[in-house]
Write an enzyme that holds these catalytic residues in place. Structure first.
Site, PDB file in Angstrom:
ATOM      1  N   GLY A   1       0.777  -1.238   0.000  1.00 20.86           N
ATOM      2  CA  GLY A   1       0.000   0.000   0.000  1.00 20.86           C
ATOM      3  C   GLY A   1       0.804   1.280   0.000  1.00 20.86           C
ATOM      4  O   GLY A   1       0.383   2.263   0.604  1.00 20.86           O
ATOM      5  N   SER A   2       1.950   1.313  -0.699  1.00 17.21           N
ATOM      6  CA  SER A   2       2.727   2.555  -0.712  1.00 17.21           C
ATOM      7  C   SER A   2       2.001   3.666  -1.460  1.00 17.21           C
ATOM      8  O   SER A   2       2.100   4.841  -1.095  1.00 17.21           O
ATOM      9  CB  SER A   2       4.118   2.325  -1.297  1.00 17.21           C
ATOM     10  OG  SER A   2       4.073   2.061  -2.683  1.00 17.21           O
ATOM     11  N   ASN A   3       1.257   3.325  -2.508  1.00 13.80           N
ATOM     12  CA  ASN A   3       0.469   4.352  -3.187  1.00 13.80           C
ATOM     13  C   ASN A   3      -0.677   4.828  -2.311  1.00 13.80           C
ATOM     14  O   ASN A   3      -1.041   6.008  -2.333  1.00 13.80           O
ATOM     15  CB  ASN A   3      -0.048   3.827  -4.529  1.00 13.80           C
ATOM     16  CG  ASN A   3       0.935   4.055  -5.657  1.00 13.80           C
ATOM     17  OD1 ASN A   3       1.361   5.181  -5.905  1.00 13.80           O
ATOM     18  ND2 ASN A   3       1.319   2.982  -6.335  1.00 13.80           N
TER      19      ASN A   3
ATOM     20  N   ARG B   1     -15.853 -15.370  -8.919  1.00 15.24           N
ATOM     21  CA  ARG B   1     -15.432 -13.969  -8.906  1.00 15.24           C
ATOM     22  C   ARG B   1     -16.604 -13.009  -8.724  1.00 15.24           C
ATOM     23  O   ARG B   1     -16.484 -11.987  -8.057  1.00 15.24           O
ATOM     24  CB  ARG B   1     -14.697 -13.631 -10.207  1.00 15.24           C
ATOM     25  CG  ARG B   1     -13.306 -14.248 -10.320  1.00 15.24           C
ATOM     26  CD  ARG B   1     -12.654 -13.859 -11.643  1.00 15.24           C
ATOM     27  NE  ARG B   1     -11.326 -14.417 -11.769  1.00 15.24           N
ATOM     28  CZ  ARG B   1     -10.212 -13.816 -11.354  1.00 15.24           C
ATOM     29  NH1 ARG B   1     -10.293 -12.619 -10.791  1.00 15.24           N
ATOM     30  NH2 ARG B   1      -9.041 -14.383 -11.508  1.00 15.24           N
TER      31      ARG B   1
ATOM     32  N   ARG C   1      -6.457  -8.268  -8.456  1.00 10.10           N
ATOM     33  CA  ARG C   1      -7.564  -9.102  -8.889  1.00 10.10           C
ATOM     34  C   ARG C   1      -8.237  -8.458 -10.092  1.00 10.10           C
ATOM     35  O   ARG C   1      -8.416  -7.238 -10.134  1.00 10.10           O
ATOM     36  CB  ARG C   1      -8.612  -9.256  -7.778  1.00 10.10           C
ATOM     37  CG  ARG C   1      -8.113  -9.898  -6.511  1.00 10.10           C
ATOM     38  CD  ARG C   1      -7.920 -11.386  -6.645  1.00 10.10           C
ATOM     39  NE  ARG C   1      -9.163 -12.086  -6.944  1.00 10.10           N
ATOM     40  CZ  ARG C   1      -9.236 -13.396  -7.188  1.00 10.10           C
ATOM     41  NH1 ARG C   1      -8.138 -14.122  -7.195  1.00 10.10           N
ATOM     42  NH2 ARG C   1     -10.403 -13.975  -7.437  1.00 10.10           N
TER      43      ARG C   1
ATOM     44  N   ASN D   1      -6.902   3.237 -11.727  1.00  5.61           N
ATOM     45  CA  ASN D   1      -5.808   2.341 -11.381  1.00  5.61           C
ATOM     46  C   ASN D   1      -4.494   2.991 -11.778  1.00  5.61           C
ATOM     47  O   ASN D   1      -4.462   3.898 -12.618  1.00  5.61           O
ATOM     48  CB  ASN D   1      -5.976   1.010 -12.129  1.00  5.61           C
ATOM     49  CG  ASN D   1      -4.912  -0.009 -11.766  1.00  5.61           C
ATOM     50  OD1 ASN D   1      -4.587  -0.187 -10.591  1.00  5.61           O
ATOM     51  ND2 ASN D   1      -4.354  -0.680 -12.759  1.00  5.61           N
TER      52      ASN D   1
ATOM     53  N   HIS E   1      -0.590   1.819 -13.139  1.00  4.64           N
ATOM     54  CA  HIS E   1       0.178   0.695 -13.674  1.00  4.64           C
ATOM     55  C   HIS E   1       1.628   1.145 -13.864  1.00  4.64           C
ATOM     56  O   HIS E   1       1.872   2.244 -14.381  1.00  4.64           O
ATOM     57  CB  HIS E   1      -0.412   0.251 -15.013  1.00  4.64           C
ATOM     58  CG  HIS E   1       0.330  -0.891 -15.627  1.00  4.64           C
ATOM     59  ND1 HIS E   1       0.295  -2.160 -15.100  1.00  4.64           N
ATOM     60  CD2 HIS E   1       1.155  -0.952 -16.706  1.00  4.64           C
ATOM     61  CE1 HIS E   1       1.051  -2.955 -15.840  1.00  4.64           C
ATOM     62  NE2 HIS E   1       1.583  -2.248 -16.821  1.00  4.64           N
TER      63      HIS E   1
ATOM     64  N   ASP F   1      -5.567  -3.287 -17.854  1.00  6.75           N
ATOM     65  CA  ASP F   1      -4.663  -2.182 -18.188  1.00  6.75           C
ATOM     66  C   ASP F   1      -5.012  -1.553 -19.534  1.00  6.75           C
ATOM     67  O   ASP F   1      -4.127  -1.245 -20.344  1.00  6.75           O
ATOM     68  CB  ASP F   1      -3.203  -2.664 -18.181  1.00  6.75           C
ATOM     69  CG  ASP F   1      -2.790  -3.219 -16.830  1.00  6.75           C
ATOM     70  OD1 ASP F   1      -3.284  -2.720 -15.809  1.00  6.75           O
ATOM     71  OD2 ASP F   1      -1.966  -4.151 -16.793  1.00  6.75           O
TER      72      ASP F   1
ATOM     73  N   GLU G   1       5.028   7.254  -9.313  1.00  7.31           N
ATOM     74  CA  GLU G   1       3.661   6.832  -8.992  1.00  7.31           C
ATOM     75  C   GLU G   1       3.114   7.618  -7.812  1.00  7.31           C
ATOM     76  O   GLU G   1       1.945   8.036  -7.803  1.00  7.31           O
ATOM     77  CB  GLU G   1       3.634   5.342  -8.666  1.00  7.31           C
ATOM     78  CG  GLU G   1       3.909   4.415  -9.828  1.00  7.31           C
ATOM     79  CD  GLU G   1       3.819   2.964  -9.419  1.00  7.31           C
ATOM     80  OE1 GLU G   1       2.896   2.608  -8.663  1.00  7.31           O
ATOM     81  OE2 GLU G   1       4.677   2.167  -9.850  1.00  7.31           O
TER      82      GLU G   1
END
Length: 224
Positions: A13-15, A66, A92, A108, A110, A146, A175
């Site tokens: 969880g650094s972002n 899912r 996921r 998101n 990437h 992505d 990021e």
């Protein structure tokens, strides 16, 4: 009113931390109202605890399919009242059950310059390919991995012989800057999507007042 965020994590969880830090510093007009993980031991949950942020686990291994897992996540996020779903190392693939529930409100990051090097090992793949420039991409999320529209990208030089870990560490620094910046643009209502293109209005010029936004992927602003 601050944009309310539900942040999904599978790892450290650094972002997430970069978003929390910018929010607490008053630079980001958004606040995290829920940290949600599919893994009970995810480091991002501890970050949430340290900042007294509501957090929860929906363990994907407890669901037969899912779609059922995604439905459980949708319920928790709706309970939080979040305006935007932020994927921060969430490993996921999301089904239409989730995507339709928050259509146009999922982002998101990437660690590659999409559409190059999608998938789980963008940094390593870029280093192995021998690119001269690598980087990261903040994008909207759709049904293809992505693939969603690009909000902002940042580039870093790739050094000859550099491995994916070393390259990834420098990409990660970017990021931590561009993800909060993209969220701030969304919080300010400065983003418009036209087909595959994301347009970002100049500061102080809301989209509603423009025929077309003045800037496309403008540079990082003060504080980011």
């Amino acid at each position: 009113m601050a944009l309310k965020l539900a942040v999904l994590v599978s790892g450290g969880g650094s972002n997430l931390q970069s978003i929390i830090d910018k929010s607490e510093a008053g630079v980001l007009d958004a606040r995290v109202v829920l940290v949600l993980s599919n893994k009970p031991g995810a480091g991002g949950l501890e970050r949430a605890r340290r900042h007294a942020i509501p957090h929860a686990v929906v363990d994907h291994t407890e669901f037969p399919e899912r779609e059922a897992f995604d439905a459980a996540m949708v319920a928790r996020i709706r309970e939080s009242g979040a305006d935007l779903v932020v994927l921060a190392g969430f490993m996921r693939m999301l089904t239409p059950v989730f995507l339709d529930a928050f259509a146009g409100r999922i982002v998101n990051i990437h660690p590659a310059l999409l559409p190059s090097f999608p998938g789980c090992h963008g940094q390593r793949d870029a280093a192995d390919y021998g690119v001269k420039l690598a980087g990261c991409t903040v994008h909207f999320v759709d049904e293809i991995m992505d693939h969603g529209q690009v909000i902002i990208q940042a580039a870093v030089p790739a050094m000859p012989g550099e491995g994916g870990d070393a390259l990834g560490a420098r990409i990660l620094e970017m990021e931590h800057r561009v993800y909060p910046q993209a969220i701030q643009w969304l919080a300010e209502g400065r983003v418009r999507v036209e087909g595959r293109h994301v347009l970002v209005a100049d500061a102080g010029r809301p989209l509603a007042a423009l025929n077309r936004p003045a800037l496309v992927n403008p540079p990082l602003e003060q504080g980011f």
